[in-house]
Design a protein around this motif. Structure first.
Motif, PDB file in Angstrom:
ATOM      1  N   CYS A  68     111.147  75.971  -1.351  1.00 10.66           N
ATOM      2  CA  CYS A  68     111.257  76.640  -2.654  1.00 10.66           C
ATOM      3  C   CYS A  68     112.702  76.555  -3.172  1.00 10.66           C
ATOM      4  CB  CYS A  68     110.830  78.097  -2.540  1.00 10.66           C
ATOM      5  SG  CYS A  68     111.136  79.002  -4.079  1.00 10.66           S
ATOM      6  N   LEU A  69     112.829  76.056  -4.384  1.00  9.84           N
ATOM      7  CA  LEU A  69     114.172  75.852  -4.939  1.00  9.84           C
ATOM      8  C   LEU A  69     114.845  77.177  -5.298  1.00  9.84           C
ATOM      9  CD1 LEU A  69     113.464  72.748  -7.223  1.00  9.84           C
ATOM     10  CD2 LEU A  69     114.574  72.788  -4.984  1.00  9.84           C
ATOM     11  N   CYS A 127     109.267  81.465  -4.785  1.00  5.08           N
ATOM     12  CA  CYS A 127     109.078  81.914  -6.166  1.00  5.08           C
ATOM     13  C   CYS A 127     107.667  81.673  -6.683  1.00  5.08           C
ATOM     14  CB  CYS A 127     110.084  81.233  -7.089  1.00  5.08           C
ATOM     15  SG  CYS A 127     109.770  79.470  -7.371  1.00  5.08           S
ATOM     16  N   GLY A 128     106.966  80.678  -6.092  1.00  5.11           N
ATOM     17  CA  GLY A 128     105.615  80.389  -6.562  1.00  5.11           C
ATOM     18  C   GLY A 128     105.579  79.667  -7.898  1.00  5.11           C
ATOM     19  N   LYS A 129     106.728  79.269  -8.412  1.00  2.00           N
ATOM     20  CA  LYS A 129     106.741  78.614  -9.722  1.00  2.00           C
ATOM     21  C   LYS A 129     107.378  77.228  -9.702  1.00  2.00           C
ATOM     22  CE  LYS A 129     106.638  80.416 -13.537  1.00  2.00           C
ATOM     23  NZ  LYS A 129     106.878  80.940 -14.874  1.00  2.00           N
ATOM     24  N   CYS A 130     108.242  76.989  -8.742  1.00  2.00           N
ATOM     25  CA  CYS A 130     108.994  75.728  -8.771  1.00  2.00           C
ATOM     26  C   CYS A 130     108.109  74.559  -8.328  1.00  2.00           C
ATOM     27  CB  CYS A 130     110.232  75.819  -7.887  1.00  2.00           C
ATOM     28  SG  CYS A 130     109.896  75.832  -6.119  1.00  2.00           S
ATOM     29  N   CYS A 152     106.969  74.906  -4.725  1.00  2.00           N
ATOM     30  CA  CYS A 152     105.982  75.955  -4.463  1.00  2.00           C
ATOM     31  C   CYS A 152     104.599  75.559  -4.979  1.00  2.00           C
ATOM     32  CB  CYS A 152     106.399  77.272  -5.098  1.00  2.00           C
ATOM     33  SG  CYS A 152     107.671  78.140  -4.156  1.00  2.00           S
TER      34      CYS A 152
END
Ligand SMILES: [Zn+2]
Lengths: 331, 701
Positions: free
Chosen positions: B463-464, B480-483, B486
């Motif tokens: 995850c970034l 984050c679940g968004k990058c 993820c």
């Protein structure tokens, strides 16, 4: 190096930091400060307590005709300005000694007591401040002969291991100091104005860097010339020295004349006066009023110290400022 | 002594935000309480948008009501953001800025401050580091400062990625302020080491940390090493990115170039960097304020900016932040990318990295500190008298004016400095000085390891956002679940078309820029030529062109290669002819071609100029000759020495052809040679002179 909060509080209260338009906002004089310091001391407080909490509650019960609460409030609120000013002065190599600090010259404190400057700004070798030495004073427009004498006197002092204490001004002051410095001697210059400029000038810089010279002033290091400041600076010259020599003086006026009379009156140090042919000189009158003629033979300057005033006469034990060592902290 | 309770402060917050239900965010009241009721010193580490301005404006209101003086806000931002001014206005706070754009208002502003009419005063750290400004403008109005606010306080730390010398000065000022001046430092980016350093520098400062992670931001890295590929990607994808945003570059010239490219592709973009200027704007500050405002109002798609933009720039709906080149540290990256997605649900942060990044960062590290020799030269010279002006110093030491400035800046932010400025002269103080080599080495190593960390980020497969949060010592980093890592799919499409890339390559090959010769020469430097300080209009060259930057993408690398091989390739002839014929089109068109002679490489430039003349179908007339051997011009570091070194060196020999002339040189740096040869040609009776150079040696940082 940061200043102690004592020194900061004292600077806020006593140092002029800029043009103050309002007379009610002017910094406290040495005597005004001493009154306040003594009052705080009696209540077990220190100057730095003024920086904490509300001034009104800290100073409840303080009554003084000239040192009003609103004046103090204004002065103590100058913290931002103080930060800006001190940062610049520190950068130029200028340090600060507050009266309660151990580095403050003992002789000045002992002789001037409540009138001793609350703050001394300086640059160069602090340790020289307690070395004593020979004060050399003279008017700005001295004759060429007197200027040469001042320089020779400075070099004689250096050769015999004495410091020169002088005012750092052009003329007699500078020649005496440079006479000493040019002969591996040491000197103390007590300036009435422009410490920052003098400290960064070619004539003094190398001696400051070499540790042979200290320049001090009780005033804002960037303040310009002011007669009142010059007069009160003269006291410090006498009080830092062990004996004083008047090279030239103009009767009834000028800093040299008044300073010499003040020394005779307060008997800080013995006053020696250079002989002169000049009929308009004030020197004979100074001798009449208690000064002594400077001997022609300068091969043993030690004898100028011997006639020293008994310093215990000057001490006035009983003043609150001198009672006990722990009280030194609030002086 | 309590000045205000939480409920009083909360009422003020509701007024400021114009929201009857508003309540403090985590930490806001605690900060206000510490400042107004305890006169405390506080460093607040909270992400952008947390509401630091609410804290200092409410504190200001309370302090002013309690009879205290105005708040001084030191911020790199040129003006308060619109939302901040509105909030301040609702609290009845008059906030004013003193900066270089409103010099004419200073006297009246000073007067207003003295009369107690101003409640908050905003100045930049550069102003605060200017001795004349402090002495004449700030000191007279600073006797009652009630609160000091330091924006972007992480800059105080020289462990910080963007330590700024001006902030060092500020830290020294703060250290000398007595404890009864409350101080608030704010930053959105500081790891533990930086915080510790700021605490040491400021003394007795409390710290408050919030969560730094940004939930709405989707991160992705794009590996596109060539500039043409990156330009192509930008051209095809920027328009589709959410909202408006920022494209960060490492150098000013890249900012200019990328902005021009985007404009050429129909995307509204403007360059932004310190000292960026544009026609129609009085100075750089007014131009920058204009484009800041344009982005704020979403009137342009993107600003193409160096790190000069970001500090304090608070745009709640910033939709994207793209890095055209990789920044020097993760902290810098977080600070820049963290400006996006503050008050919107989706924003993107894209980091591209190119093969030139390494070279640029190496240059930054190498030039971050002045050479010890320069320092010694200047101190020796200043030690000899009662002070010198910058101009006098230039005559006395062989250093470029930029180098002299760098030395003086470096020295004058020392807490005890060997130099001090008094009026317009610099004086040597009675302070012994030794350059701190160990510290410089430590900082250089630090920057290298920061750069290594950025390269780790480029290659990161996890995850970034978590990577960034961990590097910043955030409280509780989570995936984050968004990058791109993820979600397992790209945030943005990495593709671009070959045609666009070809166009971009062509654009890079057409990145010539204007060449302005000097109008003034160092006085007293031309005793043989007898030029006056103000070069006569009739002797001046027209605005010429430089084809490239030395070693750069575009033609710069071919120029470097040609210089090395002793012959410039024909492609460079074609490129120059193409530029003259199609883009520059000087008017009046030159009648003949000549060149700057060299005794070290007598044929290199002459040979190139002859071929260029042929391509342009003009006669080549090498009538400028060198009649005196001089030292290499690149060893001459400032205007005085550069001018002196050219005096009597060139002569015009033979018959001067009539009409305008194209004057050719290969690599230029300070432009003095061009200036002088052009002046000699004109004095000998030539027509207008059009100067042209293949490359400039400067990096354009
Ligand atoms: Zn993630």
């Amino acid at each position: 190096m940061t200043q102690s909060s004592q020194a900061q509080a004292m600077m806020l209260l006593t140092v002029s930091l800029g043009k103050s338009g309002n007379a009610d906002d002017r910094p406290l004089s040495a005597r005004e400060w001493s009154r306040l310091a003594a009052w705080l001391n009696e209540r077990g407080m220190e100057p730095s307590d003024l920086l904490k909490g509300g001034l009104k509650s800290t100073l409840s019960g303080w009554m003084d005709r000239s040192v009003t609460l609103s004046r103090l409030d204004h002065l103590i609120g100058r913290g931002g300005m103080l930060g800006l000013a001190i940062e610049r002065w520190r950068r130029a190599g200028i340090w600060v000694i507050a009266r309660p600090e151990p580095e403050y010259p003992e002789r000045v404190k002992r002789r001037l007591q409540q009138a001793s400057p609350p703050i001394l700004f300086g640059c160069g070798n602090k340790a020289l401040l307690d070395r004593g030495g020979l004060a050399v004073v003279g008017s700005r427009n001295a004759s060429r002969e007197d200027l040469e004498f001042a320089e020779n006197f400075g070099s004689a002092a250096a050769q015999q291991g004495f410091s020169i204490v002088s005012g750092g001004a052009r003329g007699v002051d500078e020649r005496a100091m440079l006479g000493a410095l040019g002969n591996d001697g040491t000197a103390i210059g007590v300036l009435a104005d422009s410490l920052l400029r003098a400290g960064t000038s070619e004539r003094f810089r190398k001696h400051l860097l070499a540790g042979d010279l200290v320049l001090v002033t009780p005033f804002n290091p960037e303040a310009g010339f002011n007669v009142g400041n010059a007069m009160s600076r003269n006291r410090c010259i006498y009080c830092l020295a062990e004996t004083a020599i008047v090279i030239s003086s103009t009767p009834d006026r000028g800093g040299t004349w008044n300073g010499a009379l003040e020394d005779l009156k307060a008997a800080w140090v013995p006053l020696w006066v250079k002989r002169t042919e000049n009929e308009s000189s004030g020197n004979p009158e100074l001798v009449r009023r208690g000064g002594r003629w400077l001997p022609d033979d300068l091969s043993s300057l030690m004898c100028l110290m011997n006639a020293s005033t008994d310093e215990s006469d000057v001490d006035q034990p009983g003043l609150p400022l001198f009672e006990a060592p722990q009280r030194d902290a609030v002086r | 002594m309590t000045l205000a309770s939480r409920s009083v402060a909360r009422n003020l917050l509701q007024v400021a935000l114009d929201d009857q239900a508003a309540d403090f965010r985590q930490g806001q009241w605690e900060a206000i309480n510490a400042l107004v009721n305890r006169r405390g010193r506080l460093l607040v580490v909270q992400r952008t948008g947390w509401g630091k301005s609410s804290v200092y404006f409410i504190a200001t209101r309370i302090l002013r009501d309690g009879g205290r003086g105005p708040t001084l806000i030191v911020s790199p931002l040129l003006a308060l953001m619109r939302n901040q001014i509105q909030a301040a206005g609702r609290l009845g706070i008059r906030a004013e800025t003193i900066n270089s754009t409103n010099r004419q208002d200073w006297p009246s502003l000073q007067q207003d401050v003295r009369r107690g009419k101003v409640d908050a005063l905003l100045i930049s750290p550069e102003r605060l580091a200017n001795d004349e400004f402090v002495e004449n403008v700030l000191m007279p109005i600073s006797d009652g400062i009630g609160l000091l606010v330091v924006d972007e306080a992480h800059c105080i730390s020289d462990w910080g990625h963007d330590f700024r010398p001006d902030y060092r000065r500020l830290a020294n000022v703060i250290r000398h302020m007595p404890e009864n001046v409350p101080i608030l430092g704010t930053t959105a980016t500081a790891n533990n080491r930086v915080i510790e350093d700021v605490r040491t520098q400021l003394g007795r400062v409390g710290v408050q940390r919030g969560v730094l992670m940004r939930e709405s931001l989707a991160l992705q890295n794009l590996e596109l090493p060539s500039q043409s590929a990156r330009l192509a990607w930008l051209a095809e994808h920027v328009e589709a990115l959410p909202g408006t945003g920022i494209v960060y570059t490492l150098t000013r010239r890249d900012a200019d170039q990328v902005a021009r490219w985007l404009q050429a592709r129909g995307i509204s973009a403007s360059p932004y960097y310190s000292d960026a200027r544009s026609e129609g704007f009085e100075d750089s500050d007014s131009y920058r304020r204009h484009v800041e405002e344009q982005l704020l109002q979403n009137e342009i798609k993107a600003l193409v900016a160096t790190s000069a933009l970001g500090m304090g720039y608070d745009k709640p709906d910033l939709g994207f932040v793209i890095h055209y080149q990789a920044p020097g540290s993760i902290v810098a990256y977080y600070q820049q990318v963290g400006r996006a997605g503050r008050a919107i649900s989706h924003a993107v942060g894209i980091m591209m990295s190119g093969h030139e990044d390494e070279r640029i960062h190496e240059y930054f590290r190498r030039t971050a500190f002045p050479e010890e020799e320069w320092v010694q030269d200047i101190l020796t010279r200043l030690g000899k008298g009662d002070g010198l002006t910058i101009r006098q110093l230039e005559g006395a030491v062989n250093l470029r004016s930029g180098q002299i400035q760098q030395v003086l800046k470096h020295l004058s932010v020392e807490s005890v400095s060997p130099v001090i400025k008094s009026g317009s002269t610099w004086r040597r103080t009675p302070v012994p000085y030794q350059m701190d080599r160990a510290k410089i080495q430590r900082l250089t190593n630090q920057r290298e390891s920061e750069w290594n960390e950025v390269q780790e980020y480029v290659g990161e497969s996890g995850c970034l956002m978590k990577f960034l949060a961990e590097a910043l010592d955030d409280i509780d980093p989570q995936p984050c679940g968004k990058c791109a890592s993820c979600t397992g799919r790209p945030v943005v499409d990495a593709s671009y078309s070959r045609e666009t890339a070809t166009d971009a390559a062509r654009f890079l090959g057409r990145s010539e820029f204007p060449l302005e010769c000097k109008k003034q020469v160092a006085s007293g430097a031309f005793t043989k030529y007898d030029f006056t300080a103000n070069l006569r209009e009739a002797y001046r060259a027209n605005t010429g062109r430089v084809l490239s930057r030395w070693g750069d993408a575009g033609w710069g690398s071919l120029v470097a290669e040609g210089k090395h091989d002793g012959r410039f390739r024909d492609e460079l002839v074609d490129a120059a002819a193409d530029m003259l014929n199609h883009r520059w089109i000087p008017s009046p068109w030159p009648n003949w071609v000549t060149c700057v002679p060299s005794t070290r490489h007598p044929n290199l430039v002459a040979d190139y100029s002859r071929r260029l003349a042929e391509a342009l179908e003009l006669p080549f007339e090498p009538i400028v000759t060198k009649i005196k051997e001089n030292e290499p011009q690149k060893l001459q570091q400032n205007r005085y020495h550069q001018c002196r070194n050219l005096d009597g060196v060139f002569a015009i020999s033979g018959q001067l052809p009539a009409g305008p002339v194209l004057l050719v040189d290969d690599v230029i740096d300070s432009r003095w040679t061009m200036t002088i040869v052009a002046a000699l040609l004109r004095r000998a009776g030539s027509g207008p002179v059009w100067p042209f150079a293949l490359a400039t040696a400067s990096i354009g940082a």
